[in-house]
Design an enzyme around this catalytic site. Structure first.
Site, PDB file in Angstrom:
ATOM      1  N   SER A  62      16.303 110.238  49.399  1.00 32.09           N
ATOM      2  CA  SER A  62      14.982 109.437  49.172  1.00 32.09           C
ATOM      3  C   SER A  62      14.330 110.093  49.167  1.00 32.09           C
ATOM      4  CB  SER A  62      15.416 109.241  51.110  1.00 32.09           C
ATOM      5  OG  SER A  62      15.305 110.301  51.549  1.00 32.09           O
ATOM      6  N   HIS A 120       3.036 111.752  48.826  1.00 30.65           N
ATOM      7  CA  HIS A 120       1.079 111.242  49.313  1.00 30.65           C
ATOM      8  C   HIS A 120       0.560 112.257  48.200  1.00 30.65           C
ATOM      9  CE1 HIS A 120       3.099 109.300  52.903  1.00 30.65           C
ATOM     10  NE2 HIS A 120       3.835 110.125  53.436  1.00 30.65           N
ATOM     11  N   HIS A 170       7.280 105.775  47.416  1.00 29.79           N
ATOM     12  CA  HIS A 170       8.501 105.740  48.348  1.00 29.79           C
ATOM     13  C   HIS A 170       9.773 105.606  47.929  1.00 29.79           C
ATOM     14  CE1 HIS A 170      12.181 103.465  50.847  1.00 29.79           C
ATOM     15  NE2 HIS A 170      11.921 104.730  51.380  1.00 29.79           N
ATOM     16  N   ASN A 187      14.394 105.310  47.676  1.00 35.65           N
ATOM     17  CA  ASN A 187      15.153 104.971  49.061  1.00 35.65           C
ATOM     18  C   ASN A 187      16.329 104.459  47.950  1.00 35.65           C
ATOM     19  OD1 ASN A 187      18.022 104.570  50.465  1.00 35.65           O
ATOM     20  ND2 ASN A 187      16.332 106.321  51.716  1.00 35.65           N
ATOM     21  N   TYR A 188      17.860 105.598  47.412  1.00 36.94           N
ATOM     22  CA  TYR A 188      19.107 104.562  46.947  1.00 36.94           C
ATOM     23  C   TYR A 188      20.735 105.262  48.073  1.00 36.94           C
ATOM     24  CZ  TYR A 188      15.848 102.666  43.484  1.00 36.94           C
ATOM     25  OH  TYR A 188      15.052 101.561  42.678  1.00 36.94           O
ATOM     26  N   ARG A 189      21.533 104.215  47.867  1.00 33.88           N
ATOM     27  CA  ARG A 189      22.256 104.730  49.200  1.00 33.88           C
ATOM     28  C   ARG A 189      23.473 103.953  49.174  1.00 33.88           C
ATOM     29  NH1 ARG A 189      18.309 102.243  50.776  1.00 33.88           N
ATOM     30  NH2 ARG A 189      18.905 100.417  51.985  1.00 33.88           N
ATOM     31  N   HIS A 230       5.794  97.711  39.260  1.00 33.52           N
ATOM     32  CA  HIS A 230       6.727  96.674  39.223  1.00 33.52           C
ATOM     33  C   HIS A 230       7.503  96.229  37.636  1.00 33.52           C
ATOM     34  CE1 HIS A 230       5.738  93.933  43.053  1.00 33.52           C
ATOM     35  NE2 HIS A 230       4.814  94.655  43.249  1.00 33.52           N
ATOM     36  N   HIS A 287       3.291  93.965  63.480  1.00 31.70           N
ATOM     37  CA  HIS A 287       2.242  93.689  64.190  1.00 31.70           C
ATOM     38  C   HIS A 287       1.485  93.657  64.082  1.00 31.70           C
ATOM     39  CE1 HIS A 287       3.252  98.359  63.592  1.00 31.70           C
ATOM     40  NE2 HIS A 287       2.306  98.493  63.814  1.00 31.70           N
TER      41      HIS A 287
END
EC number: 1.3.3.3
Length: 342
Positions: A98, A102, A112, A114-116, A146, A176
């Site tokens: 991951s 910043h 960001h 992330n590969y898992r 993209h 929220h």
């Protein structure tokens, strides 16, 4: 070809994700030109460990973190059992890489990745994705990000991006706040080649409807391994051109303040909604590594309202809502007319 994992599945995915960590870190050090990553290896008491790499106070990156982990155990966390009850009672294995970057300059987006991969008895799956969070809107930057990830998906199957793009919009959403964390990218989870591509729970979502239209794709383990390899490999090409274009743009104190304000949304999502953060904390993961995704500085301001017609206003009203970034001609015209195209 069999959908079952090869006998060396764990070693193969571990090596892929270690290589991804290495390639990204080398690329980012070259881009930054000043700071270097420091590495901290760690062991998990229940089994496994990882390598956390952090770059601080660079010429471009205020903070950058690229983590690798390979963990295993006997007791599955409830967050996994609720999704895949057939995994209960089996020893489990999970590995992932991951990354969160910043940058200092508000005109360069946070990004960001992330590969898992996960195994527990008869259960296995791949997950992953990458998403971009701009603080100042430029449509060409969004399109490049993209385009590269779309191409990476389509090398495996032309239908994958049609689901992974809206799934990303759905996942990286602050309920929220009623807004997206950024402009999206790709997101996928629980991919084991069975059933339809979309594994989420929202039957009203665009990702669900696209998945129904496409039907089953019958992907195998090797297809999904290639997907992770392609998408991970697409990252630098998706992001480096944005840095090169924006790095020399001067910014004001007010623009920096807006960046910090919007970073607050990033913090809110990661601590309230992100499944990876929740999984890590539930499985007694390494807290420093789990919270590495948080920015070094952020701010909150009660009742903030951007000035109408400002770039901050366009970011808030347009670039925190799902869009057809590549093909929407009305959006393109609007961005050109309001100096937020390139």
């Amino acid at each position: 070809m069999s959908k079952e994992p090869p006998k060396n599945s764990r070693e193969k995915t571990k090596n892929l994700l270690l290589k991804l960590q290495d390639n990204i870190c080398k690329g980012l050090e070259n881009i930054d030109g000043k700071a270097k990553f420091t590495e901290e290896s760690w062991l998990r008491e229940e089994g496994g460990g990882g390598k956390s790499r952090v770059l601080k106070n660079g010429s471009i990156f205020e903070q950058a973190g690229v983590n690798f982990s390979e963990v295993h155990g006997k007791e599955l966390p409830q967050s996994i059992i609720s999704q895949r009850p057939e995994a209960k009672g089996h020893k489990w294995f999970a590995t992932g890489t991951s990354m969160v970057l910043h940058p200092k300059n508000p005109f360069i987006p946070t990004v960001h990745l992330n590969y898992r991969y996960f195994e527990a008895g008869p259960v296995w799956w791949f997950g992953g994705g990458a998403d971009l969070t701009p603080y100042y809107p430029y449509l060409t930057d969004v399109r490049n990000f993209h385009k590269e990830h779309c191409n990476a998906c389509e090398k495996v199957n032309k239908n994958l991006h049609k689901v992974f793009k809206p799934w990303c919009d759905e996942y990286f959403f602050l309920k929220h706040r009623n807004e997206s964390r950024g402009i999206g990218g790709i997101f996928y989870d629980y991919q084991d080649g069975s059933g339809r591509i979309y594994k989420g729970n929202n039957k009203e979502s665009k990702a669900y409807k696209e998945s129904i239209n496409i039907g089953e794709l019958n992907l195998n383990w090797n297809n999904l391994f290639s997907l992770a390899e392609n998408c991970g490999g697409a990252f630098l090409d998706s992001y480096q051109p944005i840095i090169e274009k924006r790095v020399n743009q001067n910014y004001t104190k007010e623009q920096r303040e807006f960046q910090l304000y919007r970073r607050g949304r990033y913090v809110e999502f990661n601590l309230v909604w992100d499944r990876g953060t929740i999984f890590g904390l539930q499985t007694n993961g390494r807290t420093e590594s789990i919270l590495m995704s948080l920015p070094p500085l952020a701010r909150w301001e009660y009742g903030y309202k951007a000035k109408k017609g400002s770039r901050e206003d366009y970011l808030t009203k347009i670039f925190t809502k799902p869009q057809d970034w590549q093909n929407d001609k009305i959006l393109e015209k609007f961005c050109k007319e309001n100096n937020i195209f390139d």
